[in-house]
Design an enzyme around this catalytic site. Structure first.
Site, PDB file in Angstrom:
ATOM      1  N   LYS A 185      -6.582 -74.511 -58.412  1.00 24.29           N
ATOM      2  CA  LYS A 185      -6.051 -73.460 -57.545  1.00 24.29           C
ATOM      3  C   LYS A 185      -6.197 -73.855 -56.073  1.00 24.29           C
ATOM      4  O   LYS A 185      -7.068 -74.660 -55.735  1.00 24.29           O
ATOM      5  CB  LYS A 185      -6.845 -72.160 -57.758  1.00 24.29           C
ATOM      6  CG  LYS A 185      -6.530 -71.423 -59.032  1.00 24.29           C
ATOM      7  CD  LYS A 185      -7.260 -70.091 -59.059  1.00 24.29           C
ATOM      8  CE  LYS A 185      -7.036 -69.365 -60.371  1.00 24.29           C
ATOM      9  NZ  LYS A 185      -5.652 -68.900 -60.555  1.00 24.29           N
ATOM     10  N   ARG A 207      -4.615 -66.739 -71.615  1.00 24.03           N
ATOM     11  CA  ARG A 207      -3.955 -66.508 -72.905  1.00 24.03           C
ATOM     12  C   ARG A 207      -4.611 -67.331 -74.012  1.00 24.03           C
ATOM     13  O   ARG A 207      -4.591 -66.949 -75.174  1.00 24.03           O
ATOM     14  CB  ARG A 207      -2.444 -66.787 -72.788  1.00 24.03           C
ATOM     15  CG  ARG A 207      -2.063 -68.214 -72.510  1.00 24.03           C
ATOM     16  CD  ARG A 207      -0.746 -68.317 -71.748  1.00 24.03           C
ATOM     17  NE  ARG A 207      -0.889 -67.851 -70.377  1.00 24.03           N
ATOM     18  CZ  ARG A 207       0.121 -67.538 -69.566  1.00 24.03           C
ATOM     19  NH1 ARG A 207       1.366 -67.671 -69.976  1.00 24.03           N
ATOM     20  NH2 ARG A 207      -0.093 -67.115 -68.352  1.00 24.03           N
TER      21      ARG A 207
HETATM   22  N1  BES Z   1      -6.918 -65.573 -63.453  1.00 29.34           N
HETATM   23  C1  BES Z   1      -5.592 -65.926 -63.133  1.00 29.34           C
HETATM   24  C2  BES Z   1      -4.714 -64.729 -62.803  1.00 29.34           C
HETATM   25  C3  BES Z   1      -5.029 -64.027 -61.510  1.00 29.34           C
HETATM   26  C4  BES Z   1      -4.319 -64.365 -60.372  1.00 29.34           C
HETATM   27  C5  BES Z   1      -5.966 -63.034 -61.441  1.00 29.34           C
HETATM   28  C6  BES Z   1      -4.601 -63.726 -59.190  1.00 29.34           C
HETATM   29  C7  BES Z   1      -6.234 -62.381 -60.257  1.00 29.34           C
HETATM   30  C8  BES Z   1      -5.551 -62.731 -59.133  1.00 29.34           C
HETATM   31  C9  BES Z   1      -4.954 -66.650 -64.315  1.00 29.34           C
HETATM   32  O1  BES Z   1      -5.811 -67.386 -65.093  1.00 29.34           O
HETATM   33  C10 BES Z   1      -3.953 -67.591 -63.754  1.00 29.34           C
HETATM   34  O2  BES Z   1      -4.331 -68.439 -63.009  1.00 29.34           O
HETATM   35  N2  BES Z   1      -2.700 -67.426 -64.139  1.00 29.34           N
HETATM   36  C11 BES Z   1      -1.663 -68.259 -63.632  1.00 29.34           C
HETATM   37  C12 BES Z   1      -0.594 -68.387 -64.695  1.00 29.34           C
HETATM   38  C13 BES Z   1       0.487 -69.377 -64.350  1.00 29.34           C
HETATM   39  C14 BES Z   1      -0.067 -70.790 -64.281  1.00 29.34           C
HETATM   40  C15 BES Z   1       1.585 -69.286 -65.377  1.00 29.34           C
HETATM   41  C16 BES Z   1      -1.103 -67.645 -62.369  1.00 29.34           C
HETATM   42  O3  BES Z   1      -1.033 -66.427 -62.267  1.00 29.34           O
HETATM   43  O4  BES Z   1      -0.785 -68.390 -61.447  1.00 29.34           O
HETATM   44 MN    MN Z   2      -6.133 -69.333 -64.353  1.00 32.73          MN
END
Ligand code: BES
Ligand code: MN
Ligand code: ZN
Length: 506
Positions: free
Chosen positions: A276, A350
């Site tokens: 991230k 997921r």
């Molecule tokens: N934990 C995150 C989702 C999230 C994002 C929670 C912002 C709280 C605030 C999740 O694991 C994630 O990173 N999801 C990705 C999915 C994508 C790669 C399809 C996302 O949201 O970018």
């Molecule tokens: Mn994630």
């Protein structure tokens, strides 16, 4: 915070808070004329200066003259409303606690007589409930003393109400929720070097004291069960993954199938090899907020001794980055049997959930499964921070969850799931792609298509709460920080399952 209910004040109180309506009229049946007049004058002055316009939450304070029963009198505006419902009363209680805290008052009385038109027997309970929700802070390892400008926490609150007995009984029955919500907030606020899978399990073990069965599977057991998706997520971390199972067996018939809440328990989400950015990593200690909500729901069900079987399954792991981390292009076989081609290591939620939902169905014989978690950022983009997403192909379950959310002031908005999404998820090397290469915004709809293989024929819904786990400003019922979102909603849902015909008030 100690909460008492009385028909009149027995002794002096440092501060007395009363309601004011949208026109500036004092809503109190117990103030004497001199104090009423004092408050009325103060409201006039504030009106004149433009500081009182009749909006909810505006307040007017006066120092009471010597010899009064109070040293400070606070008028808090409930706004221009026709009907006062329980959610408004809770907001009022929260605003009251916030204002009293800002003023430095640790002990106070709130006069509820006259607040709602024909004072409902439950009004004082709801005001107290809101105050207790707001009266929360998390300072953990901070030893520095608070500044005089910082809000203090209330230690004692007396509710003045003509219905003190009924109100107190209701408050005692709903206050089990407060402990659970505050516990969830604590878990979410805890730093990720302190709260990780093993310590999460250790903390949960104390729930045996209130009659909850606590079981925790370690990596070897997960391996034996074929829970490779959860294991893959945790592989890059020095903290080993666990599966935490909490059971409240309250049903008279022990064979009754449980309602199982499956809550995402990623104790920190770096994104893994698809790391991230700094900005998006900030709140990722909250990636276990779904797990905290699931735990809190079982906790309040046990506290209320609900006559049903309620359980939580919480897949715990840290999504970290290292030489042993799972990577894009890996193919894993989940416990439910489908093979998944990894596309993005940041879509780990997921994977954790698919194995946990399978466990709820195959190993616990769940009657209903409700998944909850911060799984996809697309939730924030689609709905903002005032609704959580709800996905289900079961209309009845979706309706019951929406109603519970409404009663709990945690609103859900239903989003689509259907086989229209399936073709976009076909992989050449595995059964499915982990995410679609085509869309970002509908990510929640896509991930449902994977998870459904784990839930199979059990009635199942998913709550997407990304973005709702923290609030970046104080709200009436929650100070800045972790919200505990979902705790109350799932607690309410459990209560509705236990008493399906009762009014859905709290
Ligand atoms: N934990 C995150 C989702 C999230 C994002 C929670 C912002 C709280 C605030 C999740 O694991 C994630 O990173 N999801 C990705 C999915 C994508 C790669 C399809 C996302 O949201 O970018
Ligand atoms: Mn994630
Ligand atoms: Zn995540």
């Amino acid at each position: 915070m100690q909460v008492k209910f009385a028909t009149a004040l027995e002794r002096q109180a440092p501060a007395l808070l009363v309601g004011i309506d949208g026109h500036g009229n004092t809503l109190s049946a117990s103030l004497d004329n001199a104090l009423l007049e004092l408050l009325r004058c103060a409201v006039e002055v504030h009106k004149f200066c433009g500081r009182f316009t009749g909006k909810f939450g505006q307040s007017v304070e006066v120092i009471a003259p010597p010899g009064s029963d109070y040293r400070r009198l606070i008028g808090l505006c409930i706004g221009a409303v026709d009907a006062v419902d329980h959610k408004l009363l809770e907001k009022f209680g929260g605003a009251a606690a916030a204002r009293l805290g800002q003023l430095g008052e640790r002990e106070a009385a709130i006069d509820v007589k006259g607040l709602s038109e024909s004072e409902s027997p439950h009004a004082a309970a709801h005001v107290a409930f809101g105050a207790a929700l707001r009266n929360y802070s998390y300072t953990f390892a901070r030893s520095r003393q608070p500044e005089p400008s910082e809000a203090v926490k209330l230690l004692a609150l007396t509710m003045i109400t003509s219905q003190s007995v009924t109100a107190e009984a209701l408050y005692r029955s709903i206050s089990v929720q407060i402990g659970a919500i505050h516990y969830a907030r604590d878990l979410i606020n805890t730093p990720p070097n302190v709260l990780y899978p093993d310590t999460f399990v250790d903390l949960a073990k104390s729930l045996v004291d209130i009659g909850i069965e606590v079981e925790a599977l370690g990596p070897e057991q997960l391996q034996e069960l074929g829970m490779n998706a959860l294991l893959a997520v945790g592989r890059g971390s020095a903290f080993r993954p666990r599966l935490l199972v909490l059971r409240w067996n309250g049903a008279n018939d022990p064979t009754e199938k449980p309602v199982v809440f499956v809550g995402k328990g990623i104790t920190f989400d770096t994104g893994g090899i698809n790391l991230k950015t700094t900005e998006w990593m900030k709140g990722m200690k909250g990636d276990m907020a779904g797990g905290a909500a699931a735990l809190a729901a079982v906790m309040s069900s046990a506290g209320a001794k609900l006559p049903i079987n309620v359980a939580a399954v919480i897949p715990l792991a840290e999504n970290a980055i290292s030489g042993s981390a799972y990577r894009p292009s890996d193919v894993i076989v989940a416990a439910c049997g489908i093979s998944i081609e990894i596309m993005h290591t940041d879509a780990e939620g997921r994977l954790a959930l698919i194995d946990a939902i399978w466990y709820a169905r195959a190993k616990m014989e769940a009657g209903t499964i409700v998944g909850i978690g911060t799984i996809t950022g697309s939730g924030i983009f689609g709905l903002g921070r005032h609704y959580a997403g709800l996905y289900s192909s079961d209309d009845d379950l979706a309706e019951r969850l929406t109603q519970a959310g409404d009663a709990a002031a945690e609103s859900l908005w239903r989003l689509p799931t259907s086989d229209k999404y399936d073709d976009d998820l076909l992989s050449n090397v595995a059964d499915y792609l982990q995410i679609t290469p085509f869309e970002f915004g509908a990510d929640g709809s896509y991930l449902m298509r994977l998870l459904r293989h784990a839930a199979a024929d059990v009635p199942w819904a998913q709550i997407e709460m990304a973005g709702l786990e923290f609030t970046d400003r104080d709200t009436f019922t929650c100070p800045k920080g972790a919200t505990g979102f979902g705790s109350r909603l799932l607690g309410q849902f459990s209560k509705d399952c236990a008493h399906p015909s009762e009014c859905k008030e709290v």
